[in-house]
Write an enzyme that holds these catalytic residues in place. Structure first.
Site, PDB file in Angstrom:
ATOM      1  N   THR A  21     -13.093   0.418  -7.295  1.00 25.21           N
ATOM      2  CA  THR A  21     -12.293   1.660  -7.247  1.00 25.21           C
ATOM      3  C   THR A  21     -11.135   1.601  -6.245  1.00 25.21           C
ATOM      4  O   THR A  21     -10.517   2.621  -5.960  1.00 25.21           O
ATOM      5  CB  THR A  21     -13.172   2.881  -6.876  1.00 25.21           C
ATOM      6  N   TRP A  22     -10.875   0.406  -5.688  1.00 33.44           N
ATOM      7  CA  TRP A  22      -9.777   0.324  -4.716  1.00 33.44           C
ATOM      8  C   TRP A  22      -8.463   0.704  -5.417  1.00 33.44           C
ATOM      9  O   TRP A  22      -8.223   0.255  -6.551  1.00 33.44           O
ATOM     10  CB  TRP A  22      -9.687  -1.089  -4.129  1.00 33.44           C
ATOM     11  N   TYR A  55     -10.928   3.714   0.821  1.00 33.39           N
ATOM     12  CA  TYR A  55     -10.016   3.713  -0.315  1.00 33.39           C
ATOM     13  C   TYR A  55      -9.352   5.081  -0.489  1.00 33.39           C
ATOM     14  O   TYR A  55     -10.044   6.088  -0.686  1.00 33.39           O
ATOM     15  CB  TYR A  55     -10.725   3.305  -1.606  1.00 33.39           C
TER      16      TYR A  55
END
Ligand code: NAP
Length: 277
Positions: A21-22, A55
């Protein structure tokens, strides 16, 4: 066929192919696509979602939270504490903030993002408290090289289940010593940046091999990591590319192909410092 689940050292199971999910949660214009991609991955069995408080300063956890709403029980959720928060108290406080953003009351696997200034025994004491309280199901580390792992093993009561490190065909340094050490101790290896953030996909050698096998370069890169017994967590905000990545689970790489890949992307012949992004 590569197995779809791995049993961690403490007996819990985790999918062998996940979703990163970065860079999610950074812009409202891509939010809908990010959520749709993560949900498609969950529907296809890639139920491991990897995120971190870092993030988008918590934004990615919010996206993940929205994607798993109503399907929490299907998901294996991984998040990470920043080293600057990883004191005894700070870890718990950071964890509680992550829970809120994720909209859940537990995290399956909680990782120390990388080594910082706080003594490891403090961080692991906090992890143990979270484990005892049933707020996490397992804990681990990230970006730990062999010397860090050796030190960590003095303080973790044998409870570190995972080390998440940069690993892909173009960055094989961990095969020199770290990978074997982790395998021997049943510490699972999550492979981050499995496509080297798309840099790997431009390799003419990889493209040629993928064409030979009638698969895509991304599928070949992921299938190789699965063959290595590691857990790749490709990030994609596209439903189409998530579907493509999922197919890596169906690919068996024959010894001849593995040999050719070794020729194009040679394994290390000396110790290299752990590659990081
Ligand atoms: P990555 O997964 O190697 O690459 C992501 C990039 O590849 C995105 O630009 C994505 O674009 C593209 N992509 C995905 N599937 C594709 C496909 N089938 N064909 C072509 N392009 C494709 O890089 P990453 O995001 O750095 O690593 C994955 C995850 O690992 C992260 O998201 C994060 O959760 C974790 N991570 C952890 C650490 C750590 O320190 N622990 C460090 C880095 C990463 P689209 O989105 O447009 O598809």
């Amino acid at each position: 066929m590569p197995s779809h689940v791995i049993t961690l050292a403490n007996g819990i199971t985790m999918p062998t192919l996940g979703q990163g999910t970065w860079f999610m949660g950074e812009s409202s214009s891509s939010r809908k696509d990010e959520i749709a991609a993560l949900q498609k991955g969950i529907d296809l069995g890639m139920t491991l979602i990897d995120t971190a408080e870092m993030y988008a300063s918590g934004g990615a956890e919010k996206v993940a939270g929205e994607a798993i709403a109503g399907r929490r029980d299907k998901v294996f959720l991984v998040s990470k504490v920043l080293p600057g928060n990883a004191s005894r108290k700070g870890t718990i406080a950071a964890f509680e903030r992550s829970l809120k953003r994720l909209g859940t009351d537990y995290i399956d696997l909680y990782l120390l993002h990388w080594r910082g200034g706080y003594p490891l025994d403090e961080t692991f004491d906090a992890m143990e408290r979270l484990l005892d309280a049933g707020k996490i199901r397992a804990y681990g580390v990230s970006n730990f090289d062999l010397d860090d792992m050796q030190e960590a093993s003095q303080y973790d009561r044998g409870h570190i289940c995972v080390n998440q490190v940069l690993y892909n065909l173009a960055s094989r340094g961990i095969e020199w010593d770290l990978l074997g050490w982790l395998r021997k101790r049943n510490v699972a290896v999550m492979a981050y940046s499995p496509l080297y953030q798309t840099r790997l996909l431009k390799s003419p050698g990889l493209k040629r091999m993928a064409e030979e096998l009638s698969i895509t370069p991304a599928q070949l890169a992921l299938a190789w990591l699965l063959h290595q017994g590691t857990i790749p967590i490709p990030k994609s905000s596209s439903v189409k590319r998530v579907e493509e990545n999922r197919k890596a689970w169906d690919i068996v790489l024959e010894p001849e192909i593995l040999g050719k890949l070794d020729g194009i992307f040679p394994p290390p012949d000396h110790k290299m410092p752990l590659d990081v992004l």
